[in-house]
Design an enzyme around this catalytic site. Sequence first.
Site, mmCIF file in Angstrom:
data_model
loop_
_atom_site.group_PDB
_atom_site.id
_atom_site.type_symbol
_atom_site.label_atom_id
_atom_site.label_comp_id
_atom_site.label_asym_id
_atom_site.label_seq_id
_atom_site.Cartn_x
_atom_site.Cartn_y
_atom_site.Cartn_z
ATOM 1 N N CYS A 40 4.986 8.014 100.838
ATOM 2 C CA CYS A 40 4.914 9.464 100.626
ATOM 3 C C CYS A 40 3.529 9.975 101.040
ATOM 4 C CB CYS A 40 5.161 9.756 99.143
ATOM 5 S SG CYS A 40 5.069 11.494 98.676
ATOM 6 N N SER A 42 1.771 12.165 99.634
ATOM 7 C CA SER A 42 0.879 12.411 98.489
ATOM 8 C C SER A 42 -0.106 11.260 98.290
ATOM 9 C CB SER A 42 1.681 12.579 97.202
ATOM 10 O OG SER A 42 2.676 13.515 97.378
ATOM 11 N N HIS A 45 -3.273 11.372 100.423
ATOM 12 C CA HIS A 45 -4.406 12.208 100.013
ATOM 13 C C HIS A 45 -5.499 11.381 99.327
ATOM 14 C CE1 HIS A 45 -2.945 16.130 101.137
ATOM 15 N NE2 HIS A 45 -1.776 15.870 100.596
ATOM 16 N N HIS A 61 3.841 5.939 94.241
ATOM 17 C CA HIS A 61 4.422 6.580 93.052
ATOM 18 C C HIS A 61 5.934 6.682 93.118
ATOM 19 C CE1 HIS A 61 3.803 9.725 95.971
ATOM 20 N NE2 HIS A 61 4.761 10.391 95.378
ATOM 21 N N CYS A 168 11.218 11.060 94.347
ATOM 22 C CA CYS A 168 10.121 11.984 94.682
ATOM 23 C C CYS A 168 10.531 12.997 95.735
ATOM 24 C CB CYS A 168 8.870 11.250 95.135
ATOM 25 S SG CYS A 168 7.546 12.386 95.592
#
Length: 369
Positions: A40, A42, A45, A61, A168
């Site tokens: 992912c 995210s 980042h 995650h 997610c």
Amino acid sequence: MNVRAAVLYEARKPLVIEQVEVEAPKAGEVRVRWMAAGVCHSDYHAMSGDLPARTPIVLGHEGAGVVDAVGPGVTSVQTGDHVVSVWKYSCGACEHCRSGWGRVCPVSVRMRAEGSLADGTCRFRKDGRAVHHHLGVSTFCEASVVAERSVLKIREEMPFDKAAVVSCAVVTGVGAVINGAQARPGESVVIFGVGGVGLNAVQGAALVNADPIIAVDLVDGKLATAKKFGATHLINAATEDPVARVREMTRGLGAHYAIEAIGLPAVALQAFDCVRAGGTVVMVGLSAAQATAAIPTIPLVTQEKKLAGSTYGSSDPRDLVPRLIDLSLAGKLNLDDLLSRSYRLDQINEAYDALLKGEVARSVIAFAR
Ligand code: ZN
Ligand code: ZN
């Protein structure tokens, strides 16, 4: 127990694949053997340094796996259960949690900042030193110890790779449209950025029979994929002005809803300009920690435009994730076109390179057993 994990030691450096020690679960905790983990944006980042993370840390995650040990007092799952990660911890006791807003529980915010489990400690060790957790789950490893509240039992028929992305990308994208925007049949939705989350916003718009469903991206290949998820109109913002084109496609009025699934302030402004009077912009993409967007305030007021954030699909994952899994098993959710590639854990840096190049809709790390 020792497991293989992808460890981030420093931002802008590749993840290191190595053995880390996982302690036994304490009271209220379980150990999960991850079978699949979603790649992912995210997590990136933290790798890029755009969002701060305590290091060393095991990122990841989105995950699906099997519970293989439980600590004292665990009641909601048992050994052998198939589960997905719940990547925003909710304490269940604070005012937010009690009023149905568990996804903004402050305990989760603290866990992200500290890189710890809810009690402030870590269950990973390397050479005697603590290795941090990501969002209380950490799925880029063969097994991790998490709070019982950080997993959700799922139906065993659900394939692990698909379950991981439902936990997610799918819940975030579909939820942004059905809960965040609350789009109704026949209303217009424009989606900026059709990566893993954006494609699922397209899919959410199709699920509620929105029309038109307009996908905006810079990559023609991703726009072609958006069509498979129900996009009725495509705009390549590299060659066309998305604001003017969306107006043309909506009788000059603008769209009822715009979903910003990238996390760029300039795109947020385009999304704001694309919505009609009374329309809503739903911001889903994560931007860099200090990013701001200068929203024109006159149309905000005089045209009653609305600007809303959406996290975790504006949902309680314990409600929406099982429903999405039911829909998938009933053949009513497109996950086949979402899962472009599968990688081994030791190929994770390669998987992120492909993601950044826009080569994949969503890829997963599949753990060999
Ligand atoms: Zn709480
Ligand atoms: Zn994610």
